[in-house]
Design a protein around this motif. Sequence first.
Motif, PDB file in Angstrom:
ATOM      1  N   TYR A 109      80.817  96.210  22.198  1.00 16.60           N
ATOM      2  CA  TYR A 109      81.804  95.144  22.146  1.00 16.60           C
ATOM      3  C   TYR A 109      81.139  93.795  21.878  1.00 16.60           C
ATOM      4  CZ  TYR A 109      86.123  97.475  23.572  1.00 16.60           C
ATOM      5  OH  TYR A 109      87.259  98.247  23.612  1.00 16.60           O
ATOM      6  N   GLN A 110      81.766  92.984  21.049  1.00 15.81           N
ATOM      7  CA  GLN A 110      81.384  91.584  20.914  1.00 15.81           C
ATOM      8  C   GLN A 110      82.074  90.827  22.042  1.00 15.81           C
ATOM      9  OE1 GLN A 110      82.754  89.585  17.383  1.00 15.81           O
ATOM     10  NE2 GLN A 110      81.290  87.900  17.584  1.00 15.81           N
ATOM     11  N   THR A 111      81.343  89.958  22.724  1.00 20.82           N
ATOM     12  CA  THR A 111      81.875  89.331  23.930  1.00 20.82           C
ATOM     13  C   THR A 111      81.727  87.815  23.871  1.00 20.82           C
ATOM     14  OG1 THR A 111      79.736  89.653  25.020  1.00 20.82           O
ATOM     15  CG2 THR A 111      81.422  91.334  25.403  1.00 20.82           C
ATOM     16  N   ALA A 112      82.714  87.115  24.415  1.00 19.93           N
ATOM     17  CA  ALA A 112      82.670  85.656  24.453  1.00 19.93           C
ATOM     18  C   ALA A 112      83.448  85.166  25.673  1.00 19.93           C
ATOM     19  CB  ALA A 112      83.260  85.063  23.180  1.00 19.93           C
ATOM     20  N   MET A 113      83.030  84.002  26.191  1.00 17.13           N
ATOM     21  CA  MET A 113      83.693  83.397  27.353  1.00 17.13           C
ATOM     22  C   MET A 113      83.829  81.891  27.120  1.00 17.13           C
ATOM     23  SD  MET A 113      82.382  83.047  31.334  1.00 17.13           S
ATOM     24  CE  MET A 113      82.766  84.730  31.849  1.00 17.13           C
ATOM     25  N   PHE A 114      85.058  81.382  27.316  1.00 15.11           N
ATOM     26  CA  PHE A 114      85.312  79.962  27.170  1.00 15.11           C
ATOM     27  C   PHE A 114      86.154  79.477  28.343  1.00 15.11           C
ATOM     28  CE2 PHE A 114      84.997  81.804  22.905  1.00 15.11           C
ATOM     29  CZ  PHE A 114      83.861  81.140  22.451  1.00 15.11           C
ATOM     30  N   GLY A 115      85.685  78.400  29.006  1.00  9.53           N
ATOM     31  CA  GLY A 115      86.475  77.808  30.076  1.00  9.53           C
ATOM     32  C   GLY A 115      85.753  77.750  31.399  1.00  9.53           C
ATOM     33  N   LYS A 151      80.895  79.045  26.502  1.00  8.16           N
ATOM     34  CA  LYS A 151      80.996  77.605  26.722  1.00  8.16           C
ATOM     35  C   LYS A 151      81.815  77.451  27.988  1.00  8.16           C
ATOM     36  CE  LYS A 151      80.662  76.430  21.822  1.00  8.16           C
ATOM     37  NZ  LYS A 151      81.361  75.912  20.611  1.00  8.16           N
ATOM     38  N   ILE A 152      81.140  77.082  29.074  1.00 10.25           N
ATOM     39  CA  ILE A 152      81.804  77.065  30.373  1.00 10.25           C
ATOM     40  C   ILE A 152      81.660  75.703  31.037  1.00 10.25           C
ATOM     41  CG2 ILE A 152      81.592  79.541  30.761  1.00 10.25           C
ATOM     42  CD1 ILE A 152      79.180  78.984  32.532  1.00 10.25           C
ATOM     43  N   LEU A 153      82.632  75.391  31.863  1.00  7.17           N
ATOM     44  CA  LEU A 153      82.613  74.144  32.620  1.00  7.17           C
ATOM     45  C   LEU A 153      81.587  74.237  33.745  1.00  7.17           C
ATOM     46  CD1 LEU A 153      86.468  73.801  32.946  1.00  7.17           C
ATOM     47  CD2 LEU A 153      85.013  72.307  31.561  1.00  7.17           C
ATOM     48  N   PRO A 154      80.865  73.172  34.034  1.00  8.22           N
ATOM     49  CA  PRO A 154      79.987  73.179  35.206  1.00  8.22           C
ATOM     50  C   PRO A 154      80.817  73.073  36.481  1.00  8.22           C
ATOM     51  CG  PRO A 154      79.929  71.036  34.136  1.00  8.22           C
ATOM     52  CD  PRO A 154      80.791  71.915  33.281  1.00  8.22           C
ATOM     53  N   GLY A 155      80.680  74.021  37.385  1.00  7.74           N
ATOM     54  CA  GLY A 155      81.447  73.981  38.626  1.00  7.74           C
ATOM     55  C   GLY A 155      82.939  73.966  38.373  1.00  7.74           C
ATOM     56  N   GLN A 156      83.623  73.005  39.008  1.00  6.01           N
ATOM     57  CA  GLN A 156      85.074  72.898  38.840  1.00  6.01           C
ATOM     58  C   GLN A 156      85.457  72.305  37.490  1.00  6.01           C
ATOM     59  OE1 GLN A 156      87.165  74.206  40.725  1.00  6.01           O
ATOM     60  NE2 GLN A 156      86.399  74.285  42.821  1.00  6.01           N
ATOM     61  N   PHE A 206      87.008  86.289  27.160  1.00  6.63           N
ATOM     62  CA  PHE A 206      87.427  85.633  28.390  1.00  6.63           C
ATOM     63  C   PHE A 206      87.916  84.228  28.039  1.00  6.63           C
ATOM     64  CE2 PHE A 206      86.056  89.006  30.824  1.00  6.63           C
ATOM     65  CZ  PHE A 206      85.914  88.729  32.179  1.00  6.63           C
ATOM     66  N   TYR A 207      89.188  83.947  28.302  1.00  8.02           N
ATOM     67  CA  TYR A 207      89.827  82.664  27.991  1.00  8.02           C
ATOM     68  C   TYR A 207      90.311  82.103  29.327  1.00  8.02           C
ATOM     69  CZ  TYR A 207      93.811  79.866  26.112  1.00  8.02           C
ATOM     70  OH  TYR A 207      94.744  78.895  25.819  1.00  8.02           O
ATOM     71  N   LEU A 208      89.515  81.193  29.924  1.00  2.00           N
ATOM     72  CA  LEU A 208      89.644  80.844  31.336  1.00  2.00           C
ATOM     73  C   LEU A 208      89.971  79.362  31.517  1.00  2.00           C
ATOM     74  CD1 LEU A 208      86.378  82.667  32.518  1.00  2.00           C
ATOM     75  CD2 LEU A 208      88.679  83.625  32.362  1.00  2.00           C
ATOM     76  N   HIS A 209      91.109  79.067  32.112  1.00  2.00           N
ATOM     77  CA  HIS A 209      91.539  77.677  32.262  1.00  2.00           C
ATOM     78  C   HIS A 209      91.104  77.061  33.583  1.00  2.00           C
ATOM     79  CE1 HIS A 209      93.779  77.176  28.615  1.00  2.00           C
ATOM     80  NE2 HIS A 209      94.381  78.331  28.801  1.00  2.00           N
ATOM     81  N   LYS A 210      90.801  75.768  33.533  1.00  2.00           N
ATOM     82  CA  LYS A 210      90.580  74.993  34.754  1.00  2.00           C
ATOM     83  C   LYS A 210      91.908  74.776  35.474  1.00  2.00           C
ATOM     84  CE  LYS A 210      89.661  70.399  36.529  1.00  2.00           C
ATOM     85  NZ  LYS A 210      89.114  70.899  37.804  1.00  2.00           N
ATOM     86  N   ALA A 211      92.939  74.449  34.710  1.00  2.00           N
ATOM     87  CA  ALA A 211      94.264  74.238  35.299  1.00  2.00           C
ATOM     88  C   ALA A 211      94.748  75.541  35.928  1.00  2.00           C
ATOM     89  CB  ALA A 211      95.245  73.785  34.220  1.00  2.00           C
TER      90      ALA A 211
END
Length: 539
Positions: A117-123, A138-143, A189-194
């Motif tokens: 699988y090709q894998t990616a994570m954003f958020g 590309k991920i947010l540091p902490g919160q 992975f499509y991950l929201h802070k909100a």
Amino acid sequence: MRLLLFFTVFILSLSACQQAAEEAEERPNIVFIMSDDHAYQAISAYDERLINTPNIDRLAREGMLFTNASVTNSICAPSRATILTGKHAHIHGKIDNVFPFDTTNITFPQILHDNGYQTAMFGKLHFGNNPKGFDEFKILPGQGDYYNPDFITSEGDTSIQGYVTDIITDMTLDWLGNRREEDKPFMLFYLHKASHREWFPAPRHYKEFTQRTFPEPATLFDDYEGRGTAAKEAEMNLLEHMTISADNKIYPELAKELGVEEPSEWGYRVFKSKYSRFTEEQKQEWDAVYGPINDEFAELYPTMDDSTFMRWKYQRYMQDYLACVAAVDENVGRVLDYLDENGLSDNTIVVYTSDQGFYLGEHGWFDKRFIYDESFLTPLLVKWPKKIKPGSVSNAMVQNLDFAQTFLEAAGVEAPEDMQGESLMPLLQGDNRQWGRDAAYYHYYEYPGAHMVKRHYGIVTEDYKLAHFYYDIDEWELYDRKKDPKELNNVYNDPAYAKVVQELTQKLYELREQYKDSEELDQKYIELYRERGIIKEKQ
């Protein structure tokens, strides 16, 4: 004869290769969408009283909605670690937001990556700066921040101007359009802070939502008389513990001038920190809307009693929280539209969930952590046209513990034996007979800590909920989920429920043994708090 044999072997080999290729093509893509602290009450597919979420609702219309989905530990980082590993917190070790994640844990994205699988994570990941098993992240540091956020990437750190929910979606669509390898299935992975605290909405939404008034929950002024010590001592009451600045957006100078009592200086510091991230243009837009709110508050506050102040805080909370949700819903729609328009929807599993539930004023609370429903239950909607009948509803006791094994089975990959969940595949295909769980296990650890929710573990069935609060107290609570859905009356000591208590207690201890939890582990994690100085002395 040899020539004939050669061609026979060749044709058989070619056929086998074609079959393997076809099977590889049939492996589904996976888009895992998770928001932070998104209460199921704030999704119109579950409850239409607060907000309309047409894009998230599409997943229910075109797939399956789960009404009894829950978490194993209602707090951000442990929930995410459970999702990645398919293990309870006492096994993967990420019991709270304080202690580090054990990076020797194997995660299901690693396994999928190793299997083509090709894998990616954003958020927002919320723990660790180098997620394993991802080709790109590309991920947010902490919160992270709502405005002009920083990102940790596989190529170095960066800052991007704009609104975080839009930016995370832009990254996701950019990857889908420009770096997705068409000859491979993908796991995204499509991950929201909100909608995580402190709820700074986008201008297009705060201009609208600050003009709205929302219905109050029936238990807004709960006095906790039907509950035990834990509910009475938790520090997440809107009136007493929600900050006037960081949470309700009253400028610190005005709050101090008016003599508003804050739980701590934290609220002032956080508001100033978040506001300082705005560009001059963003500040002008913000002040044009929130300035009049501050002016109105300055007039009203001297006349407010506790009841009117509580109601004012609730409305301010809902306006900003739900405005953050609106941005999530819009952007989920952008991703769903892309999948449809590019012929990817038919063979793509799309999951929408949250890392846990959240209180939207019920029992006078905000935040989560408790085994009580608003915190324990989480939204779960799944679309997969090849497998799921549109408009399906499942009442099964499913948990975030189950995602890892579900995705691995869908991909045709054998799950490690030490994973503790159950694959949702039978349920997704409408075969409830193959689903084995009739009770969910829960364990919360972060005490002493933020919001001061006491340590507890428990068992939840469709009919009842039994919880043991421990460490500095020793109290049991039992709720009849059918007769008392708002969980207002602890009937643990009611003689009419003696048999239920006996049966559920036995079942709870069986679950603790099944999941390899124990009093020894309870004590181990208490001692870790003591070693860190979080617990100052033996209780």
